[in-house]
Motif scaffolding. Structure first.
Motif, PDB file in Angstrom:
ATOM      1  N   TYR A 159      50.293  64.991  72.268  1.00 31.78           N
ATOM      2  CA  TYR A 159      48.542  65.759  72.464  1.00 31.78           C
ATOM      3  C   TYR A 159      49.067  67.464  71.986  1.00 31.78           C
ATOM      4  O   TYR A 159      50.158  68.456  72.838  1.00 31.78           O
ATOM      5  CB  TYR A 159      48.848  66.332  74.260  1.00 31.78           C
ATOM      6  CG  TYR A 159      48.257  64.449  75.041  1.00 31.78           C
ATOM      7  CD1 TYR A 159      46.979  64.326  74.871  1.00 31.78           C
ATOM      8  CD2 TYR A 159      49.551  64.176  75.318  1.00 31.78           C
ATOM      9  CE1 TYR A 159      46.827  63.084  75.617  1.00 31.78           C
ATOM     10  CE2 TYR A 159      48.593  62.937  76.736  1.00 31.78           C
ATOM     11  CZ  TYR A 159      47.273  62.567  75.805  1.00 31.78           C
ATOM     12  OH  TYR A 159      47.355  61.339  76.372  1.00 31.78           O
ATOM     13  N   ARG A 183      52.351  69.389  71.866  1.00 28.61           N
ATOM     14  CA  ARG A 183      53.474  68.828  72.574  1.00 28.61           C
ATOM     15  C   ARG A 183      53.183  66.741  72.680  1.00 28.61           C
ATOM     16  O   ARG A 183      52.591  66.198  72.155  1.00 28.61           O
ATOM     17  CB  ARG A 183      52.146  68.818  73.737  1.00 28.61           C
ATOM     18  CG  ARG A 183      53.668  68.398  75.122  1.00 28.61           C
ATOM     19  CD  ARG A 183      53.384  69.731  75.882  1.00 28.61           C
ATOM     20  NE  ARG A 183      54.396  69.086  77.526  1.00 28.61           N
ATOM     21  CZ  ARG A 183      53.894  68.697  78.480  1.00 28.61           C
ATOM     22  NH1 ARG A 183      53.059  68.137  78.506  1.00 28.61           N
ATOM     23  NH2 ARG A 183      54.812  67.533  78.822  1.00 28.61           N
ATOM     24  N   GLY A 220      55.552  62.793  83.955  1.00 33.80           N
ATOM     25  CA  GLY A 220      55.326  63.811  82.967  1.00 33.80           C
ATOM     26  C   GLY A 220      56.313  63.126  81.812  1.00 33.80           C
ATOM     27  O   GLY A 220      56.240  64.236  80.691  1.00 33.80           O
ATOM     28  N   SER A 221      56.950  62.246  82.200  1.00 38.09           N
ATOM     29  CA  SER A 221      58.500  61.858  81.117  1.00 38.09           C
ATOM     30  C   SER A 221      57.562  61.307  80.131  1.00 38.09           C
ATOM     31  O   SER A 221      58.382  60.693  79.163  1.00 38.09           O
ATOM     32  CB  SER A 221      59.511  61.069  82.149  1.00 38.09           C
ATOM     33  OG  SER A 221      59.253  60.051  82.803  1.00 38.09           O
ATOM     34  N   GLY A 222      56.645  60.917  80.506  1.00 32.52           N
ATOM     35  CA  GLY A 222      55.495  59.385  79.229  1.00 32.52           C
ATOM     36  C   GLY A 222      55.920  58.124  79.973  1.00 32.52           C
ATOM     37  O   GLY A 222      54.822  57.529  78.766  1.00 32.52           O
ATOM     38  N   LYS A 223      56.160  57.707  81.252  1.00 37.66           N
ATOM     39  CA  LYS A 223      55.511  56.461  80.980  1.00 37.66           C
ATOM     40  C   LYS A 223      54.395  55.462  81.370  1.00 37.66           C
ATOM     41  O   LYS A 223      54.292  54.602  81.234  1.00 37.66           O
ATOM     42  CB  LYS A 223      56.578  56.587  83.228  1.00 37.66           C
ATOM     43  CG  LYS A 223      57.561  56.906  82.844  1.00 37.66           C
ATOM     44  CD  LYS A 223      58.585  57.033  85.058  1.00 37.66           C
ATOM     45  CE  LYS A 223      57.786  57.341  85.979  1.00 37.66           C
ATOM     46  NZ  LYS A 223      57.420  58.745  85.462  1.00 37.66           N
ATOM     47  N   SER A 224      53.327  57.130  82.122  1.00 38.35           N
ATOM     48  CA  SER A 224      52.349  56.165  81.688  1.00 38.35           C
ATOM     49  C   SER A 224      51.851  56.385  80.010  1.00 38.35           C
ATOM     50  O   SER A 224      50.982  54.967  80.052  1.00 38.35           O
ATOM     51  CB  SER A 224      50.970  56.507  82.859  1.00 38.35           C
ATOM     52  OG  SER A 224      51.314  56.490  84.139  1.00 38.35           O
ATOM     53  N   THR A 225      52.164  56.901  79.904  1.00 30.57           N
ATOM     54  CA  THR A 225      51.313  56.943  78.813  1.00 30.57           C
ATOM     55  C   THR A 225      52.183  55.444  77.707  1.00 30.57           C
ATOM     56  O   THR A 225      51.213  55.258  76.941  1.00 30.57           O
ATOM     57  CB  THR A 225      51.867  58.135  77.779  1.00 30.57           C
ATOM     58  OG1 THR A 225      51.476  59.475  78.249  1.00 30.57           O
ATOM     59  CG2 THR A 225      51.210  58.798  76.455  1.00 30.57           C
ATOM     60  N   VAL A 270      54.609  63.085  73.775  1.00 37.46           N
ATOM     61  CA  VAL A 270      54.897  63.103  75.034  1.00 37.46           C
ATOM     62  C   VAL A 270      55.404  61.746  74.839  1.00 37.46           C
ATOM     63  O   VAL A 270      55.611  60.944  75.893  1.00 37.46           O
ATOM     64  CB  VAL A 270      53.621  62.877  75.837  1.00 37.46           C
ATOM     65  CG1 VAL A 270      52.137  64.363  76.533  1.00 37.46           C
ATOM     66  CG2 VAL A 270      51.859  61.916  75.063  1.00 37.46           C
TER      67      VAL A 270
END
Ligand code: ADP
Ligand code: MG
Length: 254
Positions: free
Chosen positions: A15, A18, A41-46, A20
């Motif tokens: 992003y 940044r 915020g570690s990127g799991k969902s992404t 991710v």
């Protein structure tokens, strides 16, 4: 060799400046129950959303049953796949999110059968038979005519699972399926997921339920800062984490 169910290679997403997701590699084999853990915020969902191509990314790719998700290879390079192609590539995936996304004005059964009828073009009778069987599976056949508002959070999430299962997925993705639930309702949802695991369903699950990950997962993946920092079978990973970051993360859950 058979294709793995999911293969993620060098997946990178930014992003702005940044990053991710940072060159993530991940394979999920048939029958695997993989739990992804890690701080907010570690990127799991992404990562999960990228696998389903609910969002695009900058580098790398994700394949589901050997099929590249979201892109079409052309002699000039990659271009975005069309809607139809994407829907086809997504068809083996069932998805369950933190929030249940049920239609409030539809009955429980209609929530489960809607996609079967609209997308799958099934007739009402056939769709309802399939839908009821799935509600039975999650223990809610007796609630088929209820409205979502008459259900508890745990029941709503079980309906969302039944809805996903009704489309006959070959792999299920869960993104924090119990995080929005009151603690006393978490168990009934995890119970349904354990049953699915025992039946051999391939599952990729983002969760903060360390007990579930420890007992139900065949493999645990720890993410931090957009990377997979450590992965392995749950027992050694929880008992003797090799990275200080995982050790520190687990401290907060003890
Ligand atoms: P997790 O699921 O592990 O909590 P996420 O995948 O939701 O983490 O988010 C990873 C990082 O990406 C977070 O730092 C988040 O703030 C950032 N992020 C997510 N979506 C956006 C967005 N639309 N714009 C900018 N940053 C985002
Ligand atoms: Mg998340």
């Amino acid at each position: 060799m058979l294709d793995p169910v999911i293969r993620v290679r060098g997946l990178t997403k930014r992003y702005g400046t940044r990053t991710v997701l940072d060159r993530v590699d991940l394979e999920v084999a048939a029958g695997d129950v993989t739990c992804i853990i890690g701080p907010s915020g570690s990127g799991k969902s992404t990562l999960l959303r990228s696998i389903a191509f609910l969002e695009t990314y900058d580098e790398g790719d994700a394949l589901v049953f050997g099929k590249l998700m979201g892109w079409r290879e052309t002699p000039l390079g990659r271009e975005l796949a069309g809607e139809r192609e994407l829907a086809e590539a997504r068809a083996p995936l069932g998805m369950v999110f933190q929030h249940f996304h049920l239609w409030p004005h539809l009955s429980v059964l209609d929530n489960v059968t809607l996609a079967l009828r609209l997308v799958g073009r099934m007739g009402r009778r056939e769709a309802e038979t399939a839908g009821l069987a799935m509600l039975e599976k999650v223990g809610l056949a007796s609630h088929a005519r209820h409205r979502p508002e008459q259900l508890s959070g745990g029941q709503k999430q079980r309906v969302a699972i039944a809805r996903a299962l009704a489309a006959k997925p070959r792999v299920m993705l869960f993104d924090e399926p119990t995080s929005a639930l009151d603690p006393e309702l978490v168990g009934e949802v995890l119970g349904v997921m354990k049953t699915l695991a025992a039946e051999g369903m391939t599952m990729l699950i983002v969760t903060h339920e360390m007990g579930f990950a420890a007992h139900a997962a065949s493999r645990v993946v720890f993410m931090d800062g957009g990377r997979i920092v450590e992965e392995g079978p749950p027992k050694p990973l929880f008992a003797e984490p090799s990275s200080p970051r995982l050790a520190q993360f687990l401290q907060t859950w003890r």
